[in-house]
Design a protein around this motif. Sequence first.
Motif, PDB file in Angstrom:
ATOM      1  N   THR A 193      10.070   3.733  -4.628  1.00 19.11           N
ATOM      2  CA  THR A 193       8.889   3.132  -4.781  1.00 19.11           C
ATOM      3  C   THR A 193       9.124   1.692  -5.274  1.00 19.11           C
ATOM      4  O   THR A 193       9.749   1.773  -6.176  1.00 19.11           O
ATOM      5  CB  THR A 193       7.939   3.900  -5.934  1.00 19.11           C
ATOM      6  N   ASP A 194       8.545   0.879  -4.296  1.00 16.84           N
ATOM      7  CA  ASP A 194       8.876  -0.443  -4.923  1.00 16.84           C
ATOM      8  C   ASP A 194       8.072  -0.992  -6.150  1.00 16.84           C
ATOM      9  O   ASP A 194       7.126  -0.328  -6.579  1.00 16.84           O
ATOM     10  CB  ASP A 194       8.206  -1.617  -3.669  1.00 16.84           C
ATOM     11  N   ALA A 195       8.278  -2.113  -6.774  1.00 19.80           N
ATOM     12  CA  ALA A 195       7.758  -2.590  -7.802  1.00 19.80           C
ATOM     13  C   ALA A 195       6.146  -2.892  -7.774  1.00 19.80           C
ATOM     14  O   ALA A 195       5.661  -2.510  -8.926  1.00 19.80           O
ATOM     15  CB  ALA A 195       8.369  -3.819  -8.344  1.00 19.80           C
ATOM     16  N   ASP A 196       5.777  -2.888  -6.485  1.00 22.62           N
ATOM     17  CA  ASP A 196       4.313  -3.238  -6.382  1.00 22.62           C
ATOM     18  C   ASP A 196       3.730  -1.805  -5.970  1.00 22.62           C
ATOM     19  O   ASP A 196       2.542  -1.685  -5.863  1.00 22.62           O
ATOM     20  CB  ASP A 196       4.079  -4.148  -5.492  1.00 22.62           C
ATOM     21  N   GLY A 197       4.395  -0.927  -6.355  1.00 22.75           N
ATOM     22  CA  GLY A 197       3.633   0.653  -5.846  1.00 22.75           C
ATOM     23  C   GLY A 197       3.773   1.015  -4.474  1.00 22.75           C
ATOM     24  O   GLY A 197       3.424   2.246  -4.260  1.00 22.75           O
ATOM     25  N   ALA A 198       4.045  -0.039  -3.434  1.00 23.76           N
ATOM     26  CA  ALA A 198       4.515   0.454  -1.982  1.00 23.76           C
ATOM     27  C   ALA A 198       5.552   1.490  -1.885  1.00 23.76           C
ATOM     28  O   ALA A 198       6.545   1.387  -2.872  1.00 23.76           O
ATOM     29  CB  ALA A 198       4.641  -0.476  -1.243  1.00 23.76           C
ATOM     30  N   GLN A 220       6.605  -2.983   8.164  1.00 17.00           N
ATOM     31  CA  GLN A 220       5.332  -2.596   6.950  1.00 17.00           C
ATOM     32  C   GLN A 220       4.192  -1.893   7.856  1.00 17.00           C
ATOM     33  O   GLN A 220       3.730  -2.276   9.006  1.00 17.00           O
ATOM     34  CB  GLN A 220       4.847  -3.614   6.313  1.00 17.00           C
ATOM     35  N   ARG A 224       6.631   0.560   3.554  1.00 20.59           N
ATOM     36  CA  ARG A 224       7.688  -0.264   4.229  1.00 20.59           C
ATOM     37  C   ARG A 224       8.835   0.523   4.683  1.00 20.59           C
ATOM     38  O   ARG A 224       9.146   1.513   4.237  1.00 20.59           O
ATOM     39  CB  ARG A 224       8.151  -1.292   3.332  1.00 20.59           C
TER      40      ARG A 224
END
Length: 148
Positions: free
Chosen positions: A66-71, A140, A106
């Motif tokens: 999970t990326d910092a932006d929630g993706a 993406q 992504r």
Amino acid sequence: MSIRHVDGPDLTAADVYAIWKIRDIVFAVEQQCDEPDVDDLDLLATTTHLWFADDDGPTSYLRVLTDADGARRIGRVATRVDSRRRGLSGQLVAEVTRLWGDGVLRLNAQAYLEGWYGRFGYHRSGENFVEASIDHVPMQRPAGGFIA
């Protein structure tokens, strides 16, 4: 054969060993990657591991961060030589889409697989770069995009 889903903190020692074994065979031995595979991300609560297995261990595997932006970010996609060309990796990517496809997905694809990931709705999102001595392309898939 069913897909196993295990979050990082729920992995057993046997799971970790089996996962690292398939990744070591594919990335270190076959692809001769020059960067360590163990990166302190496998056991995080925000990491999910998905794989198919037989009596010899995982046949096809990937992990989702999970990326910092929630993706969500797919990585470490690996399939044993004896299990290739059976569509297992595609089933795992489709499962990620089923679980989290309502959000942005992504991945950093090995460049030669750009078209393969395109079949699942992923599009190039930047310039090629080298990671572990292998040409990669960032990709993406938009939230709610095409489902394979």
